[in-house]
Design an enzyme around this catalytic site. Structure first.
Site, PDB file in Angstrom:
ATOM      1  N   GLU A 211       9.230 -93.074 -75.169  1.00 32.62           N
ATOM      2  CA  GLU A 211       8.864 -91.960 -76.031  1.00 32.62           C
ATOM      3  C   GLU A 211       7.489 -91.473 -75.566  1.00 32.62           C
ATOM      4  O   GLU A 211       6.480 -92.119 -75.832  1.00 32.62           O
ATOM      5  CB  GLU A 211       8.835 -92.399 -77.502  1.00 32.62           C
ATOM      6  CG  GLU A 211      10.182 -92.857 -78.041  1.00 32.62           C
ATOM      7  CD  GLU A 211      11.222 -91.756 -78.049  1.00 32.62           C
ATOM      8  OE1 GLU A 211      10.841 -90.567 -77.951  1.00 32.62           O
ATOM      9  OE2 GLU A 211      12.425 -92.063 -78.149  1.00 32.62           O
ATOM     10  N   CYS A 245       2.089 -86.658 -80.764  1.00 28.85           N
ATOM     11  CA  CYS A 245       2.830 -86.348 -79.533  1.00 28.85           C
ATOM     12  C   CYS A 245       3.673 -85.088 -79.656  1.00 28.85           C
ATOM     13  O   CYS A 245       3.979 -84.445 -78.655  1.00 28.85           O
ATOM     14  CB  CYS A 245       3.698 -87.533 -79.130  1.00 28.85           C
ATOM     15  SG  CYS A 245       4.896 -88.033 -80.369  1.00 28.85           S
TER      16      CYS A 245
END
Length: 457
Positions: A211, A245
């Site tokens: 991720e 993110c």
């Protein structure tokens, strides 16, 4: 350290081989225990987040804890069904047989968590690992030491080390963990470090979920609801001081809407994060001095439309809006990961595709439009991990949508059933009858070959 970690991995592997973690009732009990532990430690978690990142109680619960309760509830409710072997169709070539897919846990899993959401991003993957029947070793970020201690205490008081364990330490500790022959690696962090994790995993051919991140655009078409777009972008961008993110990394806006949008963007930024507003709320700190310096160097004073202030020693950077930014500016060279919002304009939708495609696939994309045609054009022409139409960040909040990147922004996904699937190997089994045996498989005559063609073509 290496011997201790090797011993821990072996201890967990032995426990996994005992078969205890595979029981569905066992998994549900452990998930329930984890949920209760989070409730019991909730105030300690929030206090640790305050110390590490200056997150307030509201933001801490919203982004680090509440989401986990939803994930746990969904996993506890559905794990029985998800773990049930699935019967599949059987082709005529295997007449008399039955086909099944068994849901099998990998074994010993390694979860490496980041610093920006240090509690949530350590525990969310753990929910999937437990639900799928694995053991787990969690490596929290050393950059958020107070939260790391709470994670260690919570896990140690809830689970035996042979089942779930926490290993604290710096980068060298991560390297030692990655040298171990574990059965699955789940990593959240930067693309640069993700490459190193994948390289380490390749030595043992260990499957991975990565991720990562990237420059996630917020695209504002000429027909967008500008007021809502401004509110939702300001909220999504400056959440956790931009250290998210999937935060909108930059804005792509139609040239003729730029002036009006800038006013709205400034209004909501000032309303929620202006000097007076900041006196009443907790505004997160930048994680360390290195990142503060990096972000300061990205601010071009001549292009600052709002904000631009900072206090380096306090690790504070004011929410900053930059206008008239070009694709060659330093702020557009890499993922910002901080409270700086550059604005780039376009005149034709084809320019959007060209701009986004010149960079690696982003983790998220946010489109603001009232047009189905615009929506179809952007969604069908650009590759990205996931995102929203007329919102930001909220696609992460549902356990019913997979979350993950594509290309440079990551591989694999999780949340809800996808968390279960990520930590599960699908074992295919054909159960064949012994009541009869079709001779065609053994025969090599032209008649048999003709029959095979009719069966498979």
């Amino acid at each position: 350290m290496k011997d201790a970690i090797s011993s821990l991995v072996q201890k967990q592997r032995n426990y996994f081989y005992s078969g205890e973690t595979k029981s569905i009732s066992f998994r549900k009990n452990q998930l329930t225990a984890l949920k209760e532990a989070i409730r019991n430690y909730e105030s300690d978690i929030l206090e640790a987040l305050k110390k590490d990142l200056n997150k307030g109680e509201y933001e801490g619960f919203l982004t680090e804890i509440g989401f986990l309760y939803s994930e746990l509830k969904d996993m506890i409710k559905n794990v029985d069904y998800w773990a049930t072997p699935k019967k599949e169709k059987t082709p005529i070539s295997s007449f008399g047989g039955k086909s099944f897919v068994y849901k099998e846990p990998y074994g010993v899993t390694l979860i490496i968590a980041p610093w920006n959401y240090p509690f949530q991003l350590a525990i969310a993957p753990l929910i999937g690992a437990i639900g799928a029947g694995n053991t787990a070793i969690i490596k929290p970020s050393e950059l958020t030491p107070n939260t790391s201690v709470i994670i260690r205490e919570l896990i140690a008081t809830t689970f035996p080390e042979k089942y779930i364990a926490v290993v604290e330490g710096d980068v060298e500790t991560s390297k030692v963990l990655l040298d171990e022959d574990v059965d699955y690696i789940f990593f959240t962090g930067s693309t640069e470090v993700g490459k190193k994790v994948m390289e380490a995993a390749s030595k043992h051919l260990t499957p991975v979920t990565l991720e990562l991140g990237g420059k996630s655009p917020a695209i504002i078409m000429d027909d967008a609801n500008l007021k809502l777009a401004a509110k939702r972008i300001v909220w999504g961008k400056f959440l956790n001081a931009g250290q998210t993110c999937v935060a909108p990394d930059y804005i792509l806006i139609h040239e003729k809407k730029r002036r009006k949008f800038l006013k709205l963007l400034t209004y909501y930024t000032k309303k929620w994060f202006g000097n007076e507003a900041l006196k009443k709320r907790d505004y997160p700190k930048i994680i360390n001095e290195k990142h503060v310096e990096r972000l300061i160097n990205l601010i071009d004073e001549e292009k600052v439309f709002y904000g631009g202030g900072f206090a380096q020693e306090q690790r504070f950077i004011e929410p900053t809006i930059m206008m008239d930014v070009t694709m060659d500016d330093p702020v557009m060279a890499e993922e910002i990961f901080g409270p700086i919002l550059p604005i780039v304009t376009f005149e034709h939708p084809f320019e959007i595709v060209d701009i986004v495609r010149k960079r690696p696939n982003p983790l998220a994309l946010y489109l603001f439009t009232e047009s189905k045609d615009h929506e179809q054009f952007i969604l069908s022409n650009l590759s990205f991990g996931g995102g929203c139409v007329n919102d930001t960040v909220m696609h992460l909040s549902t356990p019913y949508l997979p979350f993950g990147g594509v290309g440079a922004s990551g591989m694999g996904s999780y949340h809800g059933k996808n968390s279960f699937d990520t930590f599960t190997h699908e074992k295919s089994i054909l159960k064949q009858t012994t009541s009869f045996d079709l001779p065609i498989r053994y025969s090599q005559t032209k008649t048999s070959l003709s029959t095979l063609r009719k069966m498979w073509e």
